[in-house]
Design a protein around this motif. Sequence first.
Motif, mmCIF file in Angstrom:
data_model
loop_
_atom_site.group_PDB
_atom_site.id
_atom_site.type_symbol
_atom_site.label_atom_id
_atom_site.label_comp_id
_atom_site.label_asym_id
_atom_site.label_seq_id
_atom_site.Cartn_x
_atom_site.Cartn_y
_atom_site.Cartn_z
ATOM 1 N N TRP A 1 0.828 -1.208 0.000
ATOM 2 C CA TRP A 1 0.000 0.000 0.000
ATOM 3 C C TRP A 1 0.861 1.257 0.000
ATOM 4 O O TRP A 1 0.481 2.278 -0.567
ATOM 5 N N VAL B 1 -2.718 10.392 -2.742
ATOM 6 C CA VAL B 1 -3.908 9.545 -2.789
ATOM 7 C C VAL B 1 -4.374 9.292 -1.361
ATOM 8 O O VAL B 1 -3.589 8.849 -0.522
ATOM 9 N N GLY C 1 -6.745 7.564 1.626
ATOM 10 C CA GLY C 1 -7.533 6.396 2.009
ATOM 11 C C GLY C 1 -8.651 6.827 2.939
ATOM 12 O O GLY C 1 -8.509 7.787 3.701
ATOM 13 N N SER D 1 -4.028 7.206 6.027
ATOM 14 C CA SER D 1 -4.896 6.538 5.060
ATOM 15 C C SER D 1 -5.335 5.218 5.663
ATOM 16 O O SER D 1 -4.589 4.237 5.654
ATOM 17 N N GLY E 1 -12.867 9.278 -4.672
ATOM 18 C CA GLY E 1 -11.416 9.168 -4.809
ATOM 19 C C GLY E 1 -10.728 8.465 -3.660
ATOM 20 O O GLY E 1 -9.539 8.126 -3.764
ATOM 21 N N MET E 2 -11.444 8.242 -2.563
ATOM 22 C CA MET E 2 -10.828 7.575 -1.416
ATOM 23 C C MET E 2 -10.555 6.107 -1.724
ATOM 24 O O MET E 2 -11.358 5.428 -2.356
ATOM 25 N N LYS E 3 -9.420 5.634 -1.241
ATOM 26 C CA LYS E 3 -9.028 4.239 -1.410
ATOM 27 C C LYS E 3 -9.502 3.403 -0.212
ATOM 28 O O LYS E 3 -9.606 3.911 0.914
ATOM 29 N N THR F 1 -11.602 1.800 -5.040
ATOM 30 C CA THR F 1 -11.741 3.250 -4.935
ATOM 31 C C THR F 1 -13.216 3.627 -4.926
ATOM 32 O O THR F 1 -14.008 3.044 -5.674
ATOM 33 N N THR G 1 -15.796 5.887 -6.286
ATOM 34 C CA THR G 1 -15.841 6.764 -7.459
ATOM 35 C C THR G 1 -17.052 7.680 -7.476
ATOM 36 O O THR G 1 -17.039 8.710 -8.145
ATOM 37 N N ASP H 1 -9.696 -1.352 -8.577
ATOM 38 C CA ASP H 1 -8.581 -0.732 -9.284
ATOM 39 C C ASP H 1 -7.970 -1.695 -10.309
ATOM 40 O O ASP H 1 -7.660 -2.849 -9.997
#
Length: 597
Positions: free
Chosen positions: A130, A139, A141, A188, A482-484, A500, A502, A514
């Motif tokens: 990760w 990016v 999370g 994250s 956009g959060m993982k 993700t 979306t 992903d």
Amino acid sequence: IQEGYRNCILPLTSPGSSSLTLIKTNGQLYTYPDGKAGMATCEMCGMVGVRDAFYSKTKRFCSVSCSRSYSSNSKKASILARLQGKPPTKKAKVLQKQPLMAKLAVYAQYQANQQNSVKKAVVSVESFDWGRYLGDGDVAGAPVSCFKHVPMGTSWGDISEGVRVEVPNTDSGLPMRVYWIAGIIKLSGFKALLRYEGFDSDSARDFWCNLCVPDIHPVGWCAAGGKPLVPPKSILHRCTNWKSFLVKRLTGSKTLPPDFTTKVQESLQFPFKKLMRVEVVDKGHLCRTRVALVEQVIGGRLRLVYEECADGTDDFWCHMYSPLIHSIGWSRSIGHRFKRSDVAKKLEGQLDAPGLLFTKVNEVDQSGEWFKDGMKLEAIDPLNLSAICVATVRKVLADGYLMIGIDGSEAADGSDWFCYHCTSPSIFPAGFCEINSIQLTPPRGYSNLPLRWFEYLKESSSVAAPVNLFNKEVPNHGFRPGMKLEAVDLMEPRLICVATVTRIVHRLLRIHFDGWEDEYDQWVDCQSPDLYPVGWCQLTGYQLQPPADLPSGVSKQRKKSQQYKGQKKSRLPHVKKYFSPCFSSHSLSLFHTQMSP
């Protein structure tokens, strides 16, 4: 074969006989004669491989993907096949896209595992990092506080950027284990981007770490345990009095609670135990439940084995808070279909899971205006979670439960009806998709497009379920596009994948896996127990499926080819249009007011 070779695959030809393929894996030798007896050719892609490793009873295809592409059946049929325990999908990153030699090696490993009495082999993939994927923190999370069902989900507290911790010093140059102070630069999920104290704005030695692993401690732990605090050698020259430096830097700063490690360990204890009996949805006939035994518990996820299965291979994965599992006797109490077990004798140690372990649903009053058989609504298709479809209430059960069927796609015997509670976030009033600009899947074969609800209700001599009967609660969930995160592939629920968020529609999240095409996206509720923060798999020891590796320049071409394949396997391949408005402006305005946060 030379000694020391761990894995090797060689074509052999013995005098007076046909050629053989010899595989040596972990000391085991396997020979396969070429030809029909041991080898097979995929009728879809032409791949040649070991016949026993091929998909389906007929061994005509090398993978589920090829079988789906070759078949002209609907997506429903292919997904039902997966739910009934067929080999892993492409998200498992195993057999289907590997060269022949790799396939043979994997198959040999599979046979070795079978000989070691492994119940169900899952071909391991390389561990996913990760830290590299998140990079320098650009990016984000989803925060742990978004996931109330995970360890520390309700105890995360004020852990945030700027908190200091004591961690092992990997830049000491010393032979013994020493520690140093680090600050959280970025969070994250369970993962934190840490920077050693003293590096200031220098990010050269930044590193990602799971805050719940045993190596992370609150400031003061070293002093209490007599552990050495040693500054990194890279910055040793920057200060002559590190004690004064730390006192100045740490005064007024925050650290982890002193009992943080204890809380983490306590939160990793789960009430479900092996051999507990539960009722769970029958993956072969979604309209009924069956008795299953808890075989394994990982991080609150349960591997359930249906009671009639003697060898333990007929299993089903779900979270202990999943709406798909219930206490023994639940089906009878609400009037749900139930498959009785033929097992006369229980195993030693079996017991019925106590009712208090299961998620409670809100009590509802069914005496007044209520759902009725035949009412129309919109629902997430349990066999195609990327689609919200036109649906019908097929049967009203007790305690607020409903049997729902997808219009135009139902089996004649109702075996694909699915049970939703009236408060479920997976069912919606007619018009929900139109108002929220979501593509709604109309019934298969419906030709009067664009479909208008008013006309459809008139044609089907039916009525829409009243808007006020649906769950309108929208919690402050904290998710952002956009959060993982780590998400279960609900079409093959033993797999957890890098994903993700979306899109967000009220409490509904669009989850994208992903590296995979959008057709594999899933609509999931914000409070679903099938969503986990970054680092959950590492914390619990669960296998995380990494993103697919799409070669540069191939992605667009692959998407284009998948469009045709997807059309073959979707419920409604030819329909890609939105429903048209059919309500008056007043009714739409009222609906929007009721459904908005």
